[in-house]
Design a protein around this motif. Structure first.
Motif, PDB file in Angstrom:
ATOM      1  N   SER A 128      50.443  51.392  42.169  1.00 18.78           N
ATOM      2  CA  SER A 128      50.233  52.320  41.300  1.00 18.78           C
ATOM      3  C   SER A 128      48.875  51.894  40.310  1.00 18.78           C
ATOM      4  O   SER A 128      48.435  50.709  40.225  1.00 18.78           O
ATOM      5  CB  SER A 128      51.606  52.853  40.387  1.00 18.78           C
ATOM      6  N   ASP A 129      48.537  53.077  39.558  1.00 21.96           N
ATOM      7  CA  ASP A 129      47.218  52.781  38.488  1.00 21.96           C
ATOM      8  C   ASP A 129      47.726  51.991  37.619  1.00 21.96           C
ATOM      9  O   ASP A 129      47.124  51.228  37.062  1.00 21.96           O
ATOM     10  CB  ASP A 129      46.913  54.094  38.198  1.00 21.96           C
ATOM     11  N   ASP A 130      49.059  52.008  37.204  1.00 20.56           N
ATOM     12  CA  ASP A 130      49.577  51.091  36.077  1.00 20.56           C
ATOM     13  C   ASP A 130      49.648  49.616  36.559  1.00 20.56           C
ATOM     14  O   ASP A 130      49.291  48.753  35.781  1.00 20.56           O
ATOM     15  CB  ASP A 130      50.868  51.453  35.502  1.00 20.56           C
ATOM     16  N   ASP A 131      50.163  49.627  37.680  1.00 18.40           N
ATOM     17  CA  ASP A 131      50.141  48.306  38.318  1.00 18.40           C
ATOM     18  C   ASP A 131      48.689  47.569  38.438  1.00 18.40           C
ATOM     19  O   ASP A 131      48.618  46.356  37.899  1.00 18.40           O
ATOM     20  CB  ASP A 131      50.574  48.002  39.608  1.00 18.40           C
ATOM     21  N   LEU A 132      47.684  48.180  38.614  1.00 19.66           N
ATOM     22  CA  LEU A 132      46.560  47.605  38.733  1.00 19.66           C
ATOM     23  C   LEU A 132      45.693  47.394  37.382  1.00 19.66           C
ATOM     24  O   LEU A 132      45.183  46.317  37.151  1.00 19.66           O
ATOM     25  CB  LEU A 132      45.313  48.698  39.505  1.00 19.66           C
ATOM     26  N   LEU A 133      46.018  48.293  36.396  1.00 21.83           N
ATOM     27  CA  LEU A 133      45.542  48.081  34.945  1.00 21.83           C
ATOM     28  C   LEU A 133      46.030  46.853  34.405  1.00 21.83           C
ATOM     29  O   LEU A 133      45.598  46.183  33.760  1.00 21.83           O
ATOM     30  CB  LEU A 133      45.636  49.381  34.118  1.00 21.83           C
ATOM     31  N   ARG A 134      47.578  46.798  34.691  1.00 18.02           N
ATOM     32  CA  ARG A 134      48.213  45.760  34.245  1.00 18.02           C
ATOM     33  C   ARG A 134      47.888  44.211  34.865  1.00 18.02           C
ATOM     34  O   ARG A 134      47.588  43.324  34.261  1.00 18.02           O
ATOM     35  CB  ARG A 134      49.738  45.565  34.265  1.00 18.02           C
ATOM     36  N   ALA A 135      47.437  44.390  35.982  1.00 20.05           N
ATOM     37  CA  ALA A 135      46.780  43.324  36.644  1.00 20.05           C
ATOM     38  C   ALA A 135      45.484  42.644  36.304  1.00 20.05           C
ATOM     39  O   ALA A 135      45.306  41.187  36.203  1.00 20.05           O
ATOM     40  CB  ALA A 135      46.750  43.644  38.407  1.00 20.05           C
ATOM     41  N   ILE A 136      44.687  43.845  35.722  1.00 21.65           N
ATOM     42  CA  ILE A 136      43.467  43.045  35.068  1.00 21.65           C
ATOM     43  C   ILE A 136      43.891  42.591  33.850  1.00 21.65           C
ATOM     44  O   ILE A 136      43.078  41.643  33.259  1.00 21.65           O
ATOM     45  CB  ILE A 136      42.650  44.510  35.044  1.00 21.65           C
ATOM     46  N   CYS A 137      44.590  43.380  32.730  1.00 26.40           N
ATOM     47  CA  CYS A 137      44.769  42.985  31.615  1.00 26.40           C
ATOM     48  C   CYS A 137      45.792  41.756  31.325  1.00 26.40           C
ATOM     49  O   CYS A 137      45.862  41.131  30.312  1.00 26.40           O
ATOM     50  CB  CYS A 137      45.240  44.411  30.679  1.00 26.40           C
ATOM     51  N   ASP A 138      46.673  41.669  32.165  1.00 25.18           N
ATOM     52  CA  ASP A 138      47.787  40.583  32.026  1.00 25.18           C
ATOM     53  C   ASP A 138      47.376  39.195  32.179  1.00 25.18           C
ATOM     54  O   ASP A 138      46.939  38.892  33.182  1.00 25.18           O
ATOM     55  CB  ASP A 138      48.897  41.065  32.903  1.00 25.18           C
ATOM     56  N   THR A 139      47.323  38.341  31.234  1.00 23.49           N
ATOM     57  CA  THR A 139      46.765  36.928  31.521  1.00 23.49           C
ATOM     58  C   THR A 139      47.537  36.125  32.339  1.00 23.49           C
ATOM     59  O   THR A 139      46.642  35.118  33.081  1.00 23.49           O
ATOM     60  CB  THR A 139      46.524  36.357  29.952  1.00 23.49           C
ATOM     61  N   GLU A 140      48.963  36.357  32.574  1.00 24.27           N
ATOM     62  CA  GLU A 140      49.616  35.743  33.554  1.00 24.27           C
ATOM     63  C   GLU A 140      49.242  36.083  34.824  1.00 24.27           C
ATOM     64  O   GLU A 140      49.240  35.295  35.866  1.00 24.27           O
ATOM     65  CB  GLU A 140      51.251  36.026  33.205  1.00 24.27           C
ATOM     66  N   GLU A 141      48.939  37.489  35.221  1.00 27.51           N
ATOM     67  CA  GLU A 141      48.869  38.081  36.551  1.00 27.51           C
ATOM     68  C   GLU A 141      47.455  37.878  36.877  1.00 27.51           C
ATOM     69  O   GLU A 141      47.295  37.650  38.463  1.00 27.51           O
ATOM     70  CB  GLU A 141      49.247  39.452  36.487  1.00 27.51           C
ATOM     71  N   PHE A 142      46.429  37.777  36.303  1.00 26.00           N
ATOM     72  CA  PHE A 142      44.796  38.108  36.409  1.00 26.00           C
ATOM     73  C   PHE A 142      44.441  36.574  36.588  1.00 26.00           C
ATOM     74  O   PHE A 142      44.687  35.763  35.574  1.00 26.00           O
ATOM     75  CB  PHE A 142      44.271  38.776  35.540  1.00 26.00           C
ATOM     76  N   GLU A 143      43.882  36.162  37.632  1.00 25.56           N
ATOM     77  CA  GLU A 143      43.364  34.660  38.001  1.00 25.56           C
ATOM     78  C   GLU A 143      41.886  34.926  38.246  1.00 25.56           C
ATOM     79  O   GLU A 143      41.534  35.790  39.196  1.00 25.56           O
ATOM     80  CB  GLU A 143      44.098  33.891  38.836  1.00 25.56           C
ATOM     81  N   VAL A 144      41.047  34.069  38.008  1.00 23.46           N
ATOM     82  CA  VAL A 144      39.670  34.185  38.473  1.00 23.46           C
ATOM     83  C   VAL A 144      39.669  32.566  39.207  1.00 23.46           C
ATOM     84  O   VAL A 144      39.762  31.866  38.492  1.00 23.46           O
ATOM     85  CB  VAL A 144      38.724  34.198  37.460  1.00 23.46           C
ATOM     86  N   TRP A 145      39.431  32.591  40.513  1.00 27.55           N
ATOM     87  CA  TRP A 145      39.148  31.317  41.138  1.00 27.55           C
ATOM     88  C   TRP A 145      37.505  31.143  41.294  1.00 27.55           C
ATOM     89  O   TRP A 145      36.841  32.365  41.201  1.00 27.55           O
ATOM     90  CB  TRP A 145      39.583  31.422  42.383  1.00 27.55           C
ATOM     91  N   PHE A 146      37.038  30.195  41.920  1.00 28.94           N
ATOM     92  CA  PHE A 146      35.529  29.954  42.108  1.00 28.94           C
ATOM     93  C   PHE A 146      35.286  29.471  43.622  1.00 28.94           C
ATOM     94  O   PHE A 146      35.829  28.256  43.941  1.00 28.94           O
ATOM     95  CB  PHE A 146      34.907  29.173  41.086  1.00 28.94           C
ATOM     96  N   ARG A 147      34.368  30.297  44.147  1.00 29.66           N
ATOM     97  CA  ARG A 147      34.184  29.845  45.748  1.00 29.66           C
ATOM     98  C   ARG A 147      33.106  28.842  45.566  1.00 29.66           C
ATOM     99  O   ARG A 147      31.939  29.588  45.055  1.00 29.66           O
ATOM    100  CB  ARG A 147      34.170  31.089  46.462  1.00 29.66           C
ATOM    101  N   PRO A 148      32.759  27.788  45.990  1.00 23.27           N
ATOM    102  CA  PRO A 148      31.626  26.911  45.906  1.00 23.27           C
ATOM    103  C   PRO A 148      30.444  27.364  46.649  1.00 23.27           C
ATOM    104  O   PRO A 148      30.876  27.741  47.759  1.00 23.27           O
ATOM    105  CB  PRO A 148      32.198  25.677  46.104  1.00 23.27           C
ATOM    106  N   ILE A 149      29.193  27.211  46.062  1.00 24.81           N
ATOM    107  CA  ILE A 149      27.974  27.252  46.985  1.00 24.81           C
ATOM    108  C   ILE A 149      27.513  25.860  47.165  1.00 24.81           C
ATOM    109  O   ILE A 149      27.268  25.338  46.038  1.00 24.81           O
ATOM    110  CB  ILE A 149      26.948  28.192  46.271  1.00 24.81           C
ATOM    111  N   LEU A 150      27.433  25.344  48.289  1.00 20.96           N
ATOM    112  CA  LEU A 150      26.998  24.123  48.480  1.00 20.96           C
ATOM    113  C   LEU A 150      25.693  24.008  48.932  1.00 20.96           C
ATOM    114  O   LEU A 150      25.068  24.909  49.405  1.00 20.96           O
ATOM    115  CB  LEU A 150      27.775  23.507  50.054  1.00 20.96           C
TER     116      LEU A 150
END
Length: 410
Positions: free
Chosen positions: A155-177
């Motif tokens: 749902s829209d609420d699921d997605l909005l929470r996914a962006i705002c929740d510090t526990e659910e939202f993660e940023v990983w980094f894909r290396p450029i070699l």
């Protein structure tokens, strides 16, 4: 551990002898679950009643040929199917030239097949072994369509929470070699949804859902904050690198986005040229003048700007010529096919030469193995991204910079 015996394979071929020959070869390699269809129409019916991991499809068939099979499966299953399920790996087969095979590969990719290969007839044992191993690897890493159907609705609420929740939202980094040194030359942010119900969503699927719900700008701003914090840590550790953030044209044409980024980088004491904005190739702006103005303002303020997926879709020569890009990312479809398709290798070579002529850095996307990496190095490519270096959490990205070797994708 998955193996070829776990693959559900579908052979779509109108010639009975060709079907029998291919089925026999696959059984010799260890395959056990093999179904056969005489044309695209029968294949669609069979796919409706059984899960399929790997499809071998002839291009020229009576009744329903290869391109018609692609169109009909889209019409039959609808756009929603491609959004919620991972399509099988598709292998085209034909006696036609490499140009036809390449164009059909592009067709399948546009239709939503994430892994596409093309083999010239007669099929060799070596080429079959290669594509089967790719399918096994895909099965190991990705969810199956039938399990995807069990995902609860998002749902829209699921997605909005996914962006705002510090526990659910993660940023990983894909290396450029750097292909010269083998060390990290930069990275690109990859957003993930760390939620027990939706963790099966691939990062690209999560991002696509966000874009469709009109939350792309919210996601972009949230990702920017994570990337700027990471750049501060990198600078403090003495690693002055550039990190990229991918965004759609719809997001980047927002009028205030250049001012926002300029203010945020100033607050974090980050040089603007350490932040690279990557325009995704899968979204075309409906207001070209607004996008052009926004991109020009980003460049004026010192941000780097790369065109993603160059050579496919909207990421074409016209877009490159009209927008103020400072770099190019080659479409992964061409790069992955280089070892087996001379046309793809020639296209990559032309793009690399064009980058040198225009004095633009070029990143090769989709470099998943040592053979492709070595080919690119021999062609003068300097930067690569893909399976040769796994996406990492922030702390692991920092740690890997101190290590002599690069972690491979798991």
């Amino acid at each position: 551990m998955k193996s070829i015996a776990d693959l559900s394979i579908l052979i779509v071929e109108d010639e009975p002898l060709q079907r029998a020959f291919l089925a026999g070869k696959l059984r010799q390699l260890g395959a056990g679950k093999i179904a056969e269809a005489c044309d695209g129409a029968e294949a669609i019916q069979m796919m409706d009643s059984r899960a399929v991991d790997l499809i071998f499809c002839d291009i020229g068939m009576p009744n329903v040929d290869g391109p018609q099979f692609i169109l009909r499966q889209l019409e039959y299953r609808g756009e929603e199917y491609a959004q919620r399920a991972e399509l099988p790996m598709l292998v085209w087969m034909s006696v036609l030239g490499p140009g036809i095979l390449q164009s059909h590969s592009r067709l399948a990719s546009i239709a939503g097949f994430s892994v596409v290969e093309a083999l010239s007839k007669p099929l060799s044992s070596a080429s079959l072994s290669y594509v089967v191993e790719l399918a096994v690897e895909k099965l190991r890493r990705q969810r199956r369509p039938d399990s995807a159907a069990k995902l609860p609705p998002v749902s829209d609420d699921d997605l909005l929470r996914a962006i705002c929740d510090t526990e659910e939202f993660e940023v990983w980094f894909r290396p450029i070699l750097s292909l010269e040194s083998g060390k990290f030359a930069g990275g690109e942010a990859e957003v993930r949804w760390n939620h027990p119900r939706f963790r099966q969503l691939h990062p690209a699927q999560f991002t696509a859902l966000i874009e469709r719900q009109g939350l792309g700008l919210v996601l972009f701003y949230r990702t920017v904050n994570h990337v700027l914090h990471m750049l501060r840590k990198l600078n403090a550790a003495g690693h002055v690198l550039s990190l990229g953030i991918k965004a759609s044209a719809q997001t980047l044409q927002t009028p205030e986005i250049a001012d926002y980024l300029a203010e945020r980088t100033r607050q974090h004491q980050i040089s603007p040229d350490q932040l690279c904005i990557v325009l995704s190739a899968d979204a075309v702006s409906t207001r070209g003048v607004h996008l052009s103005a926004s991109l020009n303002r980003l460049r004026i303020k010192g941000f780097r700007l790369f065109l993603d997926g160059f050579g496919a879709g909207a990421a074409n020569m016209e877009t490159l010529a009209e927008m103020p890009f400072s770099g190019i990312c080659i479409d992964h479809g061409f790069v992955r096919k280089m070892p087996r398709h001379p046309v793809s290798k020639d296209i990559v070579d032309v793009i690399l030469g064009m980058g040198r002529k225009l004095q633009l850095p070029v990143v090769a996307n989709g470099v998943d193995d040592g053979e492709t990496r070595d080919m690119l190095r021999g062609m003068g490519c300097c930067l690569a991204q893909g399976g040769i270096a796994a996406p990492l959490r922030g702390q692991d990205f920092l740690r890997a910079l101190r290590e002599p070797s690069v972690p491979a994708a798991g």
